[in-house]
Design a protein around this motif. Structure first.
Motif, PDB file in Angstrom:
ATOM      1  N   GLU A 159      -1.091 -14.044   4.817  1.00  0.00           N
ATOM      2  CA  GLU A 159      -1.009 -15.186   3.890  1.00  0.00           C
ATOM      3  C   GLU A 159      -0.567 -14.729   2.500  1.00  0.00           C
ATOM      4  O   GLU A 159       0.158 -15.444   1.805  1.00  0.00           O
ATOM      5  N   ILE A 160      -1.006 -13.533   2.092  1.00  0.00           N
ATOM      6  CA  ILE A 160      -0.562 -12.992   0.789  1.00  0.00           C
ATOM      7  C   ILE A 160       0.965 -12.828   0.823  1.00  0.00           C
ATOM      8  O   ILE A 160       1.665 -13.228  -0.107  1.00  0.00           O
ATOM      9  N   PHE A 161       1.477 -12.276   1.941  1.00  0.00           N
ATOM     10  CA  PHE A 161       2.930 -12.104   2.083  1.00  0.00           C
ATOM     11  C   PHE A 161       3.637 -13.452   2.051  1.00  0.00           C
ATOM     12  O   PHE A 161       4.624 -13.619   1.350  1.00  0.00           O
ATOM     13  N   SER A 162       3.123 -14.428   2.832  1.00  0.00           N
ATOM     14  CA  SER A 162       3.862 -15.689   2.940  1.00  0.00           C
ATOM     15  C   SER A 162       3.740 -16.533   1.671  1.00  0.00           C
ATOM     16  O   SER A 162       4.655 -17.270   1.313  1.00  0.00           O
ATOM     17  N   THR A 163       2.620 -16.410   0.959  1.00  0.00           N
ATOM     18  CA  THR A 163       2.429 -17.232  -0.243  1.00  0.00           C
ATOM     19  C   THR A 163       3.076 -16.598  -1.476  1.00  0.00           C
ATOM     20  O   THR A 163       3.741 -17.277  -2.254  1.00  0.00           O
ATOM     21  N   TYR A 164       2.866 -15.300  -1.644  1.00  0.00           N
ATOM     22  CA  TYR A 164       3.307 -14.651  -2.896  1.00  0.00           C
ATOM     23  C   TYR A 164       4.456 -13.663  -2.714  1.00  0.00           C
ATOM     24  O   TYR A 164       5.024 -13.197  -3.698  1.00  0.00           O
ATOM     25  N   GLY A 165       4.734 -13.254  -1.481  1.00  0.00           N
ATOM     26  CA  GLY A 165       5.823 -12.298  -1.241  1.00  0.00           C
ATOM     27  C   GLY A 165       5.347 -10.858  -1.189  1.00  0.00           C
ATOM     28  O   GLY A 165       4.243 -10.526  -1.629  1.00  0.00           O
ATOM     29  N   GLU A 166       6.221  -9.997  -0.656  1.00  0.00           N
ATOM     30  CA  GLU A 166       5.852  -8.593  -0.451  1.00  0.00           C
ATOM     31  C   GLU A 166       5.644  -7.846  -1.767  1.00  0.00           C
ATOM     32  O   GLU A 166       4.721  -7.032  -1.898  1.00  0.00           O
ATOM     33  N   ASP A 167       6.488  -8.113  -2.780  1.00  0.00           N
ATOM     34  CA  ASP A 167       6.365  -7.376  -4.057  1.00  0.00           C
ATOM     35  C   ASP A 167       4.985  -7.561  -4.671  1.00  0.00           C
ATOM     36  O   ASP A 167       4.411  -6.628  -5.230  1.00  0.00           O
ATOM     37  N   TYR A 168       4.483  -8.771  -4.566  1.00  0.00           N
ATOM     38  CA  TYR A 168       3.153  -9.075  -5.105  1.00  0.00           C
ATOM     39  C   TYR A 168       2.100  -8.224  -4.401  1.00  0.00           C
ATOM     40  O   TYR A 168       1.228  -7.628  -5.031  1.00  0.00           O
ATOM     41  N   PHE A 169       2.213  -8.159  -3.062  1.00  0.00           N
ATOM     42  CA  PHE A 169       1.288  -7.332  -2.274  1.00  0.00           C
ATOM     43  C   PHE A 169       1.394  -5.867  -2.695  1.00  0.00           C
ATOM     44  O   PHE A 169       0.382  -5.181  -2.881  1.00  0.00           O
ATOM     45  N   ARG A 170       2.638  -5.389  -2.883  1.00  0.00           N
ATOM     46  CA  ARG A 170       2.842  -3.978  -3.276  1.00  0.00           C
ATOM     47  C   ARG A 170       2.250  -3.701  -4.663  1.00  0.00           C
ATOM     48  O   ARG A 170       1.766  -2.609  -4.922  1.00  0.00           O
ATOM     49  N   ASP A 171       2.300  -4.704  -5.560  1.00  0.00           N
ATOM     50  CA  ASP A 171       1.694  -4.527  -6.893  1.00  0.00           C
ATOM     51  C   ASP A 171       0.185  -4.326  -6.774  1.00  0.00           C
ATOM     52  O   ASP A 171      -0.397  -3.504  -7.484  1.00  0.00           O
ATOM     53  N   ILE A 172      -0.433  -5.082  -5.883  1.00  0.00           N
ATOM     54  CA  ILE A 172      -1.896  -4.941  -5.719  1.00  0.00           C
ATOM     55  C   ILE A 172      -2.208  -3.560  -5.139  1.00  0.00           C
ATOM     56  O   ILE A 172      -3.154  -2.901  -5.558  1.00  0.00           O
ATOM     57  N   GLU A 173      -1.388  -3.120  -4.179  1.00  0.00           N
ATOM     58  CA  GLU A 173      -1.580  -1.776  -3.609  1.00  0.00           C
ATOM     59  C   GLU A 173      -1.560  -0.730  -4.723  1.00  0.00           C
ATOM     60  O   GLU A 173      -2.429   0.149  -4.788  1.00  0.00           O
ATOM     61  N   THR A 174      -0.557  -0.822  -5.586  1.00  0.00           N
ATOM     62  CA  THR A 174      -0.415   0.166  -6.664  1.00  0.00           C
ATOM     63  C   THR A 174      -1.639   0.126  -7.587  1.00  0.00           C
ATOM     64  O   THR A 174      -2.175   1.173  -7.964  1.00  0.00           O
ATOM     65  N   GLN A 175      -2.100  -1.081  -7.921  1.00  0.00           N
ATOM     66  CA  GLN A 175      -3.263  -1.199  -8.801  1.00  0.00           C
ATOM     67  C   GLN A 175      -4.500  -0.576  -8.153  1.00  0.00           C
ATOM     68  O   GLN A 175      -5.300   0.088  -8.823  1.00  0.00           O
ATOM     69  N   CYS A 176      -4.651  -0.738  -6.851  1.00  0.00           N
ATOM     70  CA  CYS A 176      -5.789  -0.129  -6.141  1.00  0.00           C
ATOM     71  C   CYS A 176      -5.742   1.387  -6.288  1.00  0.00           C
ATOM     72  O   CYS A 176      -6.765   2.031  -6.548  1.00  0.00           O
ATOM     73  N   LEU A 177      -4.557   1.971  -6.139  1.00  0.00           N
ATOM     74  CA  LEU A 177      -4.436   3.437  -6.225  1.00  0.00           C
ATOM     75  C   LEU A 177      -4.792   3.938  -7.612  1.00  0.00           C
ATOM     76  O   LEU A 177      -5.413   4.995  -7.770  1.00  0.00           O
ATOM     77  N   ILE A 178      -4.424   3.162  -8.634  1.00  0.00           N
ATOM     78  CA  ILE A 178      -4.796   3.532 -10.015  1.00  0.00           C
ATOM     79  C   ILE A 178      -6.323   3.470 -10.151  1.00  0.00           C
ATOM     80  O   ILE A 178      -6.946   4.386 -10.696  1.00  0.00           O
ATOM     81  N   ASP A 179      -6.922   2.423  -9.597  1.00  0.00           N
ATOM     82  CA  ASP A 179      -8.381   2.265  -9.680  1.00  0.00           C
ATOM     83  C   ASP A 179      -9.111   3.421  -8.982  1.00  0.00           C
ATOM     84  O   ASP A 179     -10.217   3.786  -9.387  1.00  0.00           O
ATOM     85  N   PHE A 180      -8.502   4.002  -7.954  1.00  0.00           N
ATOM     86  CA  PHE A 180      -9.164   5.094  -7.220  1.00  0.00           C
ATOM     87  C   PHE A 180      -9.296   6.366  -8.052  1.00  0.00           C
ATOM     88  O   PHE A 180      -9.994   7.296  -7.645  1.00  0.00           O
ATOM     89  N   HIS A 181      -8.637   6.423  -9.209  1.00  0.00           N
ATOM     90  CA  HIS A 181      -8.827   7.591 -10.089  1.00  0.00           C
ATOM     91  C   HIS A 181     -10.285   7.707 -10.517  1.00  0.00           C
ATOM     92  O   HIS A 181     -10.755   8.784 -10.853  1.00  0.00           O
ATOM     93  N   LYS A 182     -10.992   6.587 -10.496  1.00  0.00           N
ATOM     94  CA  LYS A 182     -12.415   6.589 -10.890  1.00  0.00           C
ATOM     95  C   LYS A 182     -13.287   7.128  -9.771  1.00  0.00           C
ATOM     96  O   LYS A 182     -14.471   7.375  -9.948  1.00  0.00           O
ATOM     97  N   LYS A 183     -12.726   7.263  -8.588  1.00  0.00           N
ATOM     98  CA  LYS A 183     -13.511   7.673  -7.409  1.00  0.00           C
ATOM     99  C   LYS A 183     -13.361   9.163  -7.161  1.00  0.00           C
ATOM    100  O   LYS A 183     -12.376   9.782  -7.552  1.00  0.00           O
ATOM    101  N   ASN A 184     -14.347   9.701  -6.443  1.00  0.00           N
ATOM    102  CA  ASN A 184     -14.246  11.087  -6.002  1.00  0.00           C
ATOM    103  C   ASN A 184     -14.889  11.165  -4.619  1.00  0.00           C
ATOM    104  O   ASN A 184     -15.895  10.497  -4.372  1.00  0.00           O
ATOM    105  N   ASN A 185     -14.310  11.967  -3.740  1.00  0.00           N
ATOM    106  CA  ASN A 185     -14.872  12.115  -2.396  1.00  0.00           C
ATOM    107  C   ASN A 185     -14.937  10.806  -1.615  1.00  0.00           C
ATOM    108  O   ASN A 185     -15.968  10.469  -1.028  1.00  0.00           O
ATOM    109  N   VAL A 186     -13.843  10.063  -1.637  1.00  0.00           N
ATOM    110  CA  VAL A 186     -13.764   8.919  -0.732  1.00  0.00           C
ATOM    111  C   VAL A 186     -12.602   9.143   0.234  1.00  0.00           C
ATOM    112  O   VAL A 186     -11.623   9.807  -0.107  1.00  0.00           O
ATOM    113  N   VAL A 187     -12.759   8.606   1.439  1.00  0.00           N
ATOM    114  CA  VAL A 187     -11.657   8.622   2.408  1.00  0.00           C
ATOM    115  C   VAL A 187     -11.004   7.250   2.336  1.00  0.00           C
ATOM    116  O   VAL A 187     -11.672   6.233   2.539  1.00  0.00           O
TER     117      VAL A 187
END
Ligand code: S3P
Length: 172
Positions: free
Chosen positions: A49-77
């Protein structure tokens, strides 16, 4: 877990990232993050639904933001979505907080694992070995050049895959 840093599991859809992440995090006694699931929870709608409503680029932006947020984490899989390597900067963000493990499999193996699922918008109208092989080939260099460790998952069970990851990750 004595070694520091996050472990990012990457690879094509159906490579076994989620299954391996579950067992790997259990064995290492650490937290597990399912990136697609995190995005579904953040947005309150399924990936398709994210793809069909907002498009792939929008989904990819959220992916990138998640990876930035993971800088706060340590020892997660982290079990990443299969397209996480598409953006060069995502690879940089992952390397800044951990080690990238690529799970590889042949297009035939992938097809067998994903053929009954309709949760992957990229594959929904192209559920066949040829399309999978073609897309895999287009992404191959990105996967290979991003990876610190490459694990071939064909004909291996989850225990064998985890043994191999832990052994190579501890040495890395
Ligand atoms: C995608 C893979 C999916 C999901 C989205 C896009 C891709 O994750 O992130 O449907 O572009 O390869 P899985 O690899 O967990 O299926």
């Amino acid at each position: 877990m004595t070694k520091q840093g996050n472990i990012f599991l990457i690879g094509f859809m159906g490579a076994g990232k989620s299954t391996v992440a579950k067992e790997l995090s259990r064995r290492l006694g650490c937290e597990r993050i399912e990136m697609d699931q995190l995005i579904v929870e953040k947005k309150g709608m399924p990936i398709s639904e994210i793809f069909s409503t907002y498009g792939e680029d929008y989904f990819r932006d959220i992916e990138t933001q998640c990876l930035i947020d993971f800088h706060k984490k340590n020892n997660v899989v982290v079990s990443c979505g299969g397209g996480v390597v598409i953006r060069e900067k995502n690879i940089k963000y992952m390397k800044e907080s951990g080690c990238i493990v690529l799970l590889s499999a042949t297009p035939e193996t992938i097809y067998e694992r994903v053929k009954d699922s309709d949760e992957r918008p990229i594959l929904n109208d192209h559920m066949n070995v040829e399309f999978i092989a073609d897309l895999m080939e287009k992404r191959r260099n990105k996967y290979i050049s991003a990876a610190d460790i490459v694990i071939d998952t064909d004909k291996k069970n989850v225990d064998e895959i985890c043994d191999e990851i832990i052994e190579r990750w501890e040495r890395a």
